[in-house]
Scaffold this motif. Sequence first.
Motif, short mmCIF file in Angstrom:
data_model
loop_
_atom_site.label_atom_id
_atom_site.label_comp_id
_atom_site.label_asym_id
_atom_site.label_seq_id
_atom_site.Cartn_x
_atom_site.Cartn_y
_atom_site.Cartn_z
N VAL A 435 -14.38 3.69 19.17
CA VAL A 435 -14.49 2.64 20.09
C VAL A 435 -15.72 2.85 20.88
O VAL A 435 -16.22 3.95 21.16
CB VAL A 435 -13.31 3.01 21.08
CG1 VAL A 435 -13.24 2.11 22.18
CG2 VAL A 435 -11.86 3.05 20.15
N LEU A 436 -16.45 1.86 20.90
CA LEU A 436 -17.81 1.63 22.10
C LEU A 436 -17.23 0.94 23.31
O LEU A 436 -16.67 -0.07 23.13
CB LEU A 436 -18.69 0.99 21.20
CG LEU A 436 -19.32 1.30 19.94
CD1 LEU A 436 -20.58 0.36 19.36
CD2 LEU A 436 -19.97 2.85 19.91
N MET A 437 -17.63 1.77 24.38
CA MET A 437 -17.20 1.06 25.78
C MET A 437 -18.29 0.88 26.82
O MET A 437 -19.27 1.87 26.58
CB MET A 437 -15.95 2.13 26.07
CG MET A 437 -14.73 2.15 25.46
SD MET A 437 -13.79 3.07 26.44
CE MET A 437 -14.18 4.58 25.88
N ALA A 438 -18.31 -0.17 27.31
CA ALA A 438 -19.33 -0.22 28.24
C ALA A 438 -18.75 -1.11 29.23
O ALA A 438 -18.38 -2.17 29.22
CB ALA A 438 -20.72 -1.11 27.71
N GLY A 439 -18.55 -0.68 30.71
CA GLY A 439 -17.79 -1.41 31.67
C GLY A 439 -16.40 -1.73 31.28
O GLY A 439 -15.62 -0.79 30.78
N LYS A 440 -16.12 -2.84 31.35
CA LYS A 440 -14.79 -3.38 30.77
C LYS A 440 -14.76 -3.79 29.36
O LYS A 440 -13.52 -4.20 28.73
CB LYS A 440 -14.33 -4.59 31.64
CG LYS A 440 -14.07 -4.32 33.20
CD LYS A 440 -13.65 -5.46 33.87
CE LYS A 440 -13.26 -5.25 35.31
NZ LYS A 440 -12.97 -6.45 36.06
N ASN A 441 -15.90 -3.73 28.76
CA ASN A 441 -15.77 -4.19 27.18
C ASN A 441 -15.67 -3.01 26.29
O ASN A 441 -16.23 -1.76 26.55
CB ASN A 441 -17.42 -4.77 26.75
CG ASN A 441 -17.62 -5.83 27.52
OD1 ASN A 441 -16.79 -6.75 28.19
ND2 ASN A 441 -18.77 -6.26 27.81
N SER A 442 -14.62 -3.20 25.50
CA SER A 442 -14.36 -2.27 24.27
C SER A 442 -14.46 -2.92 22.92
O SER A 442 -13.68 -3.86 22.81
CB SER A 442 -12.94 -1.48 24.44
OG SER A 442 -13.03 -1.01 25.63
N VAL A 443 -15.31 -2.46 22.21
CA VAL A 443 -15.42 -3.11 20.58
C VAL A 443 -15.38 -2.08 19.53
O VAL A 443 -15.73 -0.77 19.73
CB VAL A 443 -16.72 -3.94 20.62
CG1 VAL A 443 -16.87 -4.80 21.64
CG2 VAL A 443 -17.83 -3.07 20.49
N ILE A 444 -14.92 -2.54 18.41
CA ILE A 444 -14.96 -1.80 17.30
C ILE A 444 -15.48 -2.48 16.07
O ILE A 444 -15.23 -3.63 16.03
CB ILE A 444 -13.31 -1.39 17.08
CG1 ILE A 444 -12.91 -0.16 17.81
CG2 ILE A 444 -13.17 -0.69 15.61
CD1 ILE A 444 -11.24 0.05 17.66
#
Length: 681
Positions: A435-444
């Motif tokens: 999981v990559l997270m930045a602020g409220k964003n989470s992407v895979i």
Amino acid sequence: MNGSPEEPEVSAAPAAPHPADRPNSEQAPRKFQTTFFLRVGLQMAAVIVSGVGVVILLAVAQHFGYLEETGVTAGTPGAEYTCPMHPQIRQTTPGRCPICGMKLVEVQVAPDNRDQTDTQIALASRRLAQIETAPVTRKTAYRTLQTVGSLAIDESRKSVIAAYVDGRIERVFADYTGVHVRKGDHLAELYSPNLYAAQVGFLTSRAALEKLNPNTLPIVKETQEKLAANSRNQLIELGMTEQQLTELEESNQARSRLTLYTEIDGTVIKKLKNAGQYVKAGEPIYEVANLSTIWLMLELYPEDAALVGFGQRVEAEIQSQPGVLHLGRVAFVDPVVNQMSRTVGVRVELSNETGKLRPGDYASARITMPIGSEGEVYDDLLAGKWISPMHPQIVSDTPGDCPICGMELVPTSKYGFSEEPVPLPKVLMVPREAVLMAGKNSVIYVETEPGRFEIRPVTLGPMTRTEVVILDNLKEGDTVATAGNFLIDSQMQLEGKPSLIDAHRAKEILENKGPLQSDEIHIVPLAGAAGDQLEQFFSAYFIIQKQLADDKKLTESQVQSLVSAGEELLKTSDLPEPQRDSIDAILKAAEHLHHMDLAAAREQFKTVSHRTLLIAFSLRKEGAESGFVHFYCPMVKGGGGDWLQASGPLRNPYFGSEMLSCGELVHELPPVGHLKQSKAE
């Protein structure tokens, strides 16, 4: 002369300069030297300043594109350039990043919609980037809440010994803190003149009552009886026990000293007065606590406290007893969030029969619970048992009363505990590294095929130490990148595609990616005038679809036919509310179709088609004999390339003659009935 040799001619030596003139003669060369070096220094400074100025001007010119580096072209017309380190920097000409100074690179734009959310990583690049993957698994997961707290005295098993009357402490029997006492043990002796006077009054009234003869008036006798009873009750209010009153009545002698007794078994935790001190009524003298049960006070975040319930098992390790686990149960969850710490208080009851647990000591607690569990919870120690609603450590095999508070025991099922083991839920989980997270964003990043990675914005659920629950956009068996995913994200940025910093764009593209689907397609007949009007609406739509497929601009009459048919449909009372909403959306989208050029009309046609499909998924004219066909073109930019046809062959309205047959069959809709599964699935 006279023949004598000639003597050489000797000139006179110049006269020595006057001392007053000597300084002027020495200052001339020194002044010359100073002027020379000053002139040279100024010339050199001017050259340096000029050089620096030229360098600055060249840098500014190069930064703003007026001067190109050797070998750097003016750039591709229409291309966009970005910084590899700062992808938010975008400009239409080559140059350098204004933040870090790196050379800008050309953005590689995706050739079609299918490639807007993924990137291809070559095998050699994959090895260099050390990309690793792992499968998405579905399993039962447990979440462990670990926190710290402190031990405290059980407030329900705490008593204060106070003076009932003003007086002086004559003697203390429990003369130091920590004395163990039992219920009924004497603690102190209190001298009180007021108590003595009250005893005298009681004995006097009692003696007067006994002297009454049978001939006494009833009202006098009744008054004396009330006086004696009130005097006795007054002594009870002043702290005398029934046993002490009995002794007073038997001895018939008033005593000025009162013995104070403890009301519970426990330990003296506070000794507040000493012998010889005066006390007022109500002043505490001792505090006694029963430490056979103590509290573990925890502070949890609200989202964690929401998962904790009454009676839940807690494992605690006390700081003074490392390696020893104590089992307790949740007795109370604070219904209010602490406004200062933003935490919720949780109270756990621990058994302390051995007396080794001491209030004030620190402890670490661990609460284990299955992730995603709802409904009943199985606990082998509580299955089919009875529990005290005030003291959850009191568990019984049969109904009865709590030995501590006397409350009636209740079945553990009242608090959600099952009598039989219940199947635990399974959830989708991936390694936390995926999981990559930045602020409220989470992407895979999902590897859809060897070397091709697609971005997936996801919603995160609870986390364990090594894994995280994924709530959407993944399925069991998907392969996700667990190492090197930041490099994949950088590659997406360089290609001008959605990445972690703009995950919302990826979400929008993915939502429009693929054909329009419906959880259930059930087509019901629409009778009467409404059914006829619905069929006219579909006919008007098919004319517009064919016109766009033929690369022809829409006419006003064609658009007006669709709008009029939709307006007539809205006038009927038989049209369900969801279909009314679709008609409203179609009328707004189609109102100016004939004013648009072909490209704009095709883009606006997406909304018309989507809403028309939703209507066709649920309604048809009663008695309709033939069905419709749902097609989809994956090449439509931005997705949403769905449309409806009365029949084949496929004629693409979004590209026309450019790619007339580009698309795929999604649904063959029957004129009426239920379609369980789409062909695309």
